[in-house]
Write a protein that holds these residues in place. Structure first.
Motif, short mmCIF file in Angstrom:
data_model
loop_
_atom_site.label_atom_id
_atom_site.label_comp_id
_atom_site.label_asym_id
_atom_site.label_seq_id
_atom_site.Cartn_x
_atom_site.Cartn_y
_atom_site.Cartn_z
N ASP A 65 0.81 -1.22 0.00
CA ASP A 65 0.00 0.00 0.00
C ASP A 65 0.85 1.27 0.00
O ASP A 65 0.33 2.36 -0.23
CB ASP A 65 -0.94 0.03 1.21
N LYS A 66 2.14 1.13 0.27
CA LYS A 66 3.03 2.28 0.39
C LYS A 66 3.93 2.49 -0.82
O LYS A 66 4.61 3.50 -0.92
CB LYS A 66 3.90 2.11 1.63
N THR A 68 3.67 3.28 -4.02
CA THR A 68 3.57 4.47 -4.87
C THR A 68 3.78 5.77 -4.10
O THR A 68 3.84 6.84 -4.71
CB THR A 68 2.20 4.52 -5.58
N LYS A 69 3.89 5.69 -2.80
CA LYS A 69 4.06 6.89 -1.96
C LYS A 69 5.46 7.01 -1.37
O LYS A 69 5.75 7.96 -0.65
CB LYS A 69 3.04 6.87 -0.81
N THR A 70 6.32 6.04 -1.64
CA THR A 70 7.66 6.00 -1.04
C THR A 70 8.71 6.30 -2.10
O THR A 70 8.66 5.76 -3.20
CB THR A 70 7.92 4.63 -0.38
N SER A 84 8.37 8.88 2.67
CA SER A 84 7.05 8.58 2.12
C SER A 84 6.19 9.83 2.24
O SER A 84 6.27 10.57 3.22
CB SER A 84 6.40 7.42 2.88
N CYS A 85 5.37 10.06 1.21
CA CYS A 85 4.47 11.22 1.17
C CYS A 85 3.06 10.72 0.88
O CYS A 85 2.79 10.21 -0.20
CB CYS A 85 4.92 12.20 0.08
N TYR A 86 2.18 10.86 1.87
CA TYR A 86 0.78 10.44 1.75
C TYR A 86 -0.08 11.69 1.74
O TYR A 86 -0.33 12.27 2.80
CB TYR A 86 0.37 9.55 2.93
N GLY A 87 -0.49 12.13 0.57
CA GLY A 87 -1.25 13.38 0.49
C GLY A 87 -0.39 14.51 1.01
O GLY A 87 0.68 14.79 0.46
N ASN A 88 -0.80 15.12 2.11
CA ASN A 88 -0.01 16.21 2.68
C ASN A 88 0.83 15.78 3.89
O ASN A 88 1.31 16.60 4.64
CB ASN A 88 -0.92 17.38 3.07
N GLU A 89 1.01 14.47 4.05
CA GLU A 89 1.75 13.96 5.22
C GLU A 89 3.08 13.33 4.82
O GLU A 89 3.15 12.52 3.89
CB GLU A 89 0.91 12.91 5.97
N ASP A 91 6.04 10.82 6.05
CA ASP A 91 6.14 9.67 6.95
C ASP A 91 7.40 8.90 6.62
O ASP A 91 7.95 9.00 5.52
CB ASP A 91 4.90 8.78 6.78
#
Length: 153
Positions: A65-66, A68-70, A84-89, A91
């Protein structure tokens, strides 16, 4: 069981510096190296705070699940850091132990902040354990403020 305090931090300002770091999207071929680096970076904290499992990652399905965000920072075919960037977060900002204390964490943070701002978000948030004083100092130094403090456990 030890108490765990976490902070939600927020950045609402304007970024004054562009990032000169090139990060690439995560690919499955990097899984084993990333898993080792991630587990090493969080081992001491998870052990001290009695968080089980101490080595969080053990199977690629945990990452699916991570993916495409890492984003990874790679030098000479070696992963040096990741964010990692999840929307505006932001992590899971990590730097390989042997490369820490060289300013790479700050550069990765700025990369993530620029990435999020380019998506049009006005506010950037992140969460950090109170145990991680170095990370808190880094975030404060780069314009984040503590928005909320909470007892997780």
């Amino acid at each position: 069981m030890k108490e765990i305090i976490a902070y939600e931090m927020s950045f609402k300002g304007t970024l004054n510096s562009k990032n000169n770091m090139n990060c690439v999207p995560f690919q499955e071929k990097y899984w084993n190296e990333y898993m080792k680096m991630y587990n090493e970076c969080f081992y001491e904290m998870r052990k001290d705070l009695e968080i089980e499992p101490v080595n969080f990652y053990s199977d690629y399905t945990q990452m699916q699940d991570k993916v495409t965000k890492t984003f990874l920072y790679i030098q000479d075919e070696e992963i040096i850091g990741a964010v990692s960037c999840y929307g505006n977060e932001i992590d899971d900002l990590i730097v390989k132990k042997s490369f820490q204390r060289q300013g790479l964490g700050q550069r990765l943070l700025l990369w993530g902040m620029n990435h999020i701002k380019e998506k049009g978000y006005k506010e950037i948030i992140l969460h950090v354990a109170g145990w991680n004083k170095n990370a808190i100092d880094l975030y404060l130094k780069n314009g984040f403020s503590i928005k909320k403090k909470e007892k997780v456990r």
